[in-house]
Design an enzyme around this catalytic site. Structure first.
Site, mmCIF file in Angstrom:
data_model
loop_
_atom_site.group_PDB
_atom_site.id
_atom_site.type_symbol
_atom_site.label_atom_id
_atom_site.label_comp_id
_atom_site.label_asym_id
_atom_site.label_seq_id
_atom_site.Cartn_x
_atom_site.Cartn_y
_atom_site.Cartn_z
ATOM 1 N N ASP A 172 0.765 2.462 3.784
ATOM 2 C CA ASP A 172 -0.103 3.527 3.255
ATOM 3 C C ASP A 172 0.714 4.811 3.077
ATOM 4 O OD1 ASP A 172 -2.204 4.957 2.275
ATOM 5 O OD2 ASP A 172 -3.331 5.057 4.142
ATOM 6 N N ASN A 204 -4.987 6.292 -7.042
ATOM 7 C CA ASN A 204 -5.607 7.620 -6.858
ATOM 8 C C ASN A 204 -4.619 8.733 -7.208
ATOM 9 O OD1 ASN A 204 -3.997 7.164 -4.591
ATOM 10 N ND2 ASN A 204 -5.282 8.404 -3.251
ATOM 11 N N HIS A 256 0.829 -1.208 0.000
ATOM 12 C CA HIS A 256 0.000 0.000 0.000
ATOM 13 C C HIS A 256 0.865 1.259 0.000
ATOM 14 C CE1 HIS A 256 -3.968 1.882 1.670
ATOM 15 N NE2 HIS A 256 -3.330 2.719 0.865
ATOM 16 N N HIS A 299 -5.483 -0.671 6.034
ATOM 17 C CA HIS A 299 -5.357 0.163 7.245
ATOM 18 C C HIS A 299 -6.528 0.095 8.244
ATOM 19 C CE1 HIS A 299 -7.662 2.756 4.663
ATOM 20 N NE2 HIS A 299 -6.640 3.200 3.989
ATOM 21 N N HIS A 323 -10.694 0.652 1.234
ATOM 22 C CA HIS A 323 -10.544 1.639 2.301
ATOM 23 C C HIS A 323 -11.941 1.804 2.906
ATOM 24 C CE1 HIS A 323 -8.983 5.856 3.598
ATOM 25 N NE2 HIS A 323 -10.089 5.598 4.248
ATOM 26 N N HIS A 381 1.410 5.196 -2.137
ATOM 27 C CA HIS A 381 0.912 6.191 -3.100
ATOM 28 C C HIS A 381 2.131 6.953 -3.623
ATOM 29 C CE1 HIS A 381 -3.379 5.827 -1.755
ATOM 30 N NE2 HIS A 381 -2.793 5.502 -0.607
HETATM 31 O O1 DOR Z 1 -4.464 9.598 4.572
HETATM 32 C C1 DOR Z 1 -4.670 9.161 3.456
HETATM 33 N N1 DOR Z 1 -4.037 9.644 2.380
HETATM 34 N N2 DOR Z 1 -5.538 8.167 3.305
HETATM 35 C C2 DOR Z 1 -5.935 7.739 2.077
HETATM 36 O O2 DOR Z 1 -6.735 6.857 2.009
HETATM 37 C C3 DOR Z 1 -5.416 8.380 0.853
HETATM 38 C C4 DOR Z 1 -4.116 8.977 1.129
HETATM 39 C C5 DOR Z 1 -3.611 9.863 0.036
HETATM 40 O O3 DOR Z 1 -3.590 9.422 -1.121
HETATM 41 O O4 DOR Z 1 -3.183 10.983 0.331
HETATM 42 ZN ZN ZN Z 2 -4.033 4.574 0.829
#
Ligand code: DOR
Ligand code: ZN
Length: 418
Positions: A275, A83, A49, A209, A167, A51
């Protein structure tokens, strides 16, 4: 190259040599000699996980900087979330991104596909057209700030036979403006608990999470898999005092009791994942939610093992073995004959304090500044030494995970499965 040292093997620590051929462990035996690795040879981590932003958000992170962070922290394979800006919601953007990763990533790379209101009608075909990359659908959002990626329970029900990461936060229990600080006052625990309850009635999924005791206990009664982050294991609402305006993360930091519960039940977790959600300091001050974490996850958890709070076998299971098993990454996971030679080597005398300025994420901060950590001094990926004190790999040395023999019943009859 062959290696020699103390390693985690089938639930024990043994001292042996590891014979490697074409990146794969060919044999493990006391008779094999090779490069001596000091410390404990653990399986390199898999972070399911992250980003890694890039595209129109290169100021926060790129695949290159994020994967360098991963490598420095002992992670050999990441699962990137869709995302992005623009999001990964069709075959074209998916292929474009894995091509960038193939050129830029320091570590092995896998990418998920977004489920949106726009693509829900054709998601199955898109999924099948890229099934050789072993993707999942997700991170699926039931609540999303600009509604761009927000879907409803019914949408998830329509695709429940696909491999899905969710999520779970129900929008009914999220109040106020998205960026209000601290967000734990506006995103109720109930948002997670209710979402998990409703989804558990729909099917079995991978839940990312999980942050509350209640949701955890509901999921333990199902066949769904449970992911927990280092920040929900180590931080709670009380950290607001220290973090100030940087405190927002979704799901939010919870009560001290939840944190203790998750850590005490570490054995019951399926997967730890970071995450990794980098935002710049300026953005954090405005309330953007997310913590970086891919670089610090393994080092923080190794420090917990050093202190006897968790044990190295459980850690190897949650950070490498289960991620490979649940996500179907063949040849990854435990150190074993037939698997890739993916190792992170830790020295217990190397306990240090995390310093945000020494980390590689472009976001420039960490919620774990000054926390105890043990960074791997050596990282080996597919038999090659990627880190030996310093980083030896270059962008593109990572491999995009592709599994041409992936058997996916769901896609067998799909026109687009080629
Ligand atoms: O805190 C978060 N940030 N939770 C998420 O689910 C998305 C993530 C983000 O992409 O910034
Ligand atoms: Zn996430």
């Amino acid at each position: 190259m062959n290696f020699y040292g103390k390693l985690i093997y089938k639930g024990r620590v043994i001292e042996a040599g590891i014979e490697v051929e074409n990146g794969i462990v060919k044999n493990i035996s006391k008779r094999i000699r090779g490069k001596k690795l000091r410390g404990l040879i653990m399986p390199a981590g898999i972070d399911v996980h992250v980003h890694f932003r890039d595209f129109n958000e290169k100021h926060k992170e790129t695949i290159e900087s994020g994967s360098l962070s991963a490598l420095n922290g002992g992670i050999c394979l990441v699962v990137d979330q869709p995302n992005t800006d623009p999001p990964i919601e069709n075959k074209e953007s998916y292929i474009k991104r894995v091509e960038i990763a193939g050129k830029k990533s320091y570590v092995d790379y896998s990418l998920n596909l977004a489920l949106t209101k726009r693509n829900v009608g054709e998601i199955r075909d898109i999924y099948c057209s890229i099934s050789n990359f072993n993707p999942r659908i997700g991170e699926i959002f039931l609540y999303n700030t600009n509604k761009n990626l927000q879907v409803e329970y019914e949408d998830i029900a329509r695709v429940k036979d696909l491999r899905i990461t969710i999520h779970a936060e129900d929008p009914l229990f999220i109040h106020g403006d998205e960026n209000t600080i601290p967000n734990f006052k506006y995103r109720e625990k109930k948002a997670e608990v209710i979402a998990v309850k409703r989804l558990a009635e729909i099917g079995n999924f991978h839940f990312c999470h999980i942050s509350t005791k209640e949701a955890f206990c509901i999921l333990k009664e199902t066949d769904s898999s449970i992911e927990v982050t280092p920040h929900h294991l180590l931080l709670s609402k009380e950290d607001y005092e220290r973090l100030g305006n940087f405190v927002n993360v979704n799901p939010p930091l919870r009560d001290r009791e939840d944190k203790h519960f998750l850590l005490e039940n570490f054995k019951e977790i399926d997967i730890v994942a970071s995450d990794h959600a980098p935002h710049t300091k300026e953005e954090k001050l405005e309330g953007y939610a997310g913590f970086p974490g891919v670089e610090t996850m393994y080092p923080l958890l190794m420090a917990l093992a050093f202190k006897g709070i968790i044990n190295v076998f459980d850690l190897a299971e949650k950070i490498a073995e289960k991620p490979a098993e649940v996500f179907g990454f063949k040849r990854y996971g435990e150190i074993d004959i037939g698997n890739y030679a993916n190792f992170a080597v830790f020295n217990f005398s190397a306990l240090e304090k995390i310093k945000s300025e020494k980390l590689n994420s472009l976001c420039g901060w960490t919620p774990f500044d000054r926390f105890d950590a043990i960074f791997p001094h050596v990282v080996i990926i597919r038999g090659e030494i990627f880190k030996d004190g310093e980083i030896l790999a270059t962008p593109g040395d990572g491999m995009v995970y592709e599994n041409m023999v992936y058997e996916n019943v769901v896609c067998e009859n799909s026109e687009n499965n080629k």
